[in-house]
Design an enzyme around this catalytic site. Sequence first.
Site, mmCIF file in Angstrom:
data_model
loop_
_atom_site.group_PDB
_atom_site.id
_atom_site.type_symbol
_atom_site.label_atom_id
_atom_site.label_comp_id
_atom_site.label_asym_id
_atom_site.label_seq_id
_atom_site.Cartn_x
_atom_site.Cartn_y
_atom_site.Cartn_z
ATOM 1 C CG ASP A 173 27.998 18.445 18.202
ATOM 2 O OD1 ASP A 173 26.845 18.370 17.745
ATOM 3 O OD2 ASP A 173 28.635 17.454 18.619
ATOM 4 C CE LYS A 214 34.859 28.932 29.427
ATOM 5 N NZ LYS A 214 33.782 29.627 30.141
ATOM 6 C CE1 TYR A 244 33.337 16.956 19.788
ATOM 7 C CE2 TYR A 244 32.091 17.256 17.779
ATOM 8 C CZ TYR A 244 32.175 17.302 19.154
ATOM 9 O OH TYR A 244 31.078 17.685 19.890
ATOM 10 C CG ASP A 299 30.559 30.430 29.770
ATOM 11 O OD1 ASP A 299 31.017 31.022 28.780
ATOM 12 O OD2 ASP A 299 30.966 30.646 30.926
ATOM 13 C CG ASP A 315 21.886 19.280 18.398
ATOM 14 O OD1 ASP A 315 21.958 19.474 17.169
ATOM 15 O OD2 ASP A 315 21.915 18.154 18.917
#
Length: 359
Positions: free
Chosen positions: A248, A192, A142, A224, A252
Amino acid sequence: MGVYRISVIHGDGIGPEVNQQAVRLLVAIGERFGHQFSFHEYLAGGAAIDATGNPLPDETIAGVKDSDALLFGAIGGPKWESMPHHLKPEAGLLRLRSELGAFANLRPAVVYDELVDASTLKPEVVRGTDIMVVRELTGGIYFGQPRGIEGEGSERRGFNTMVYSVAEIERIARVGFETAMKRDKRLCSVDKANVLDVSQLWREVVIGLSKEYPEVRLSHMYVDNAAMQLVRNPTQFDVIVTGNIFGDILSDAASMLTGSIGMLASASIGGPIGFFEPIHGSAPDITGKGIANPLAAIASAGMLLRYGLGLNEEADTVETAIRAVLGDGLRTADMAAPGQTALSTVAMGDAVLARLDGK
Ligand code: NAD
């Protein structure tokens, strides 16, 4: 006995309604435990735009920086949506976060037994879920450079850079280990590393730091798989530590396991002053009706006590009182079953206060 200066930003919409209940709770905790809390209100978001034309006045920044912790309600609403980007309420919130240098976002996802049916997942899957997601907040893709869109026609390309330094990984991993030490001492680092070089470094640094925390059981999971495991078997997790974009998304997903946005608190820590707020927004659709659920704000006050001021027994008392209220079947409208009487915001605040002595 401690003396603490707490800055309070009520914000917009239901922000003031729910945050006032959180302040009442802190006052009561101060009285019970003999702490001297002083509260100092500042403006941010839409309320600050209306009063000063600026979503984050200098006085707010200075006041918050001069305090021990910040209790934040929620900001924003339709009234300010058409403002230019840099003058929107959200711009004030983003700037405040960066001013406070909070690089670690803590998001608990707790499924209370009493609310197990509120989740979209089967009760037998979510029962007992108690996860803390520790998300890196100020680095990663980001914020990485270079970024942008360049070129022409079909050659036009957009790009971002996922980058973490050893120092950035170490400091967020440390928050992960420290958080695990305060809980069940299990830490799952999500990356990852099978594809991304930045994740290989992440994993290497986390493993290196684990030597300092021999009591913490460290595991690693690809993002994943972590997304899949969160909905398949969420109770396997205690603390998850991960980078900005993965956190992020996973935080959620984890919060939805609980099924009720009005219950979810968060903390942003790592800078000199911690920032404590519900994850919900200003809920313009129910503003002024007195029906908002104050438990997310109250739970945020609990996080302020634990992670902002280091007052663990006081924080435990808050969490026990929230569980007691739910155990007694008390609900606000967002949680009530059809036909069940719903408490007002203030009545729910009263109910939590009334149960503080049951510690
Ligand atoms: P929201 O979280 O405000 O509301 C989503 C839904 O959840 C609404 O139906 C609302 O009534 C309900 N809800 C939220 N909190 C509740 C509570 N405590 N009790 C009962 N019901 C509750 O999200 P939104 O509608 O997408 O956004 C509204 C405004 O809030 C926007 O201006 C947005 O930018 C802002 N926002 C601010 C923050 C923040 O201050 N950190 C976070 C998210 C959204």
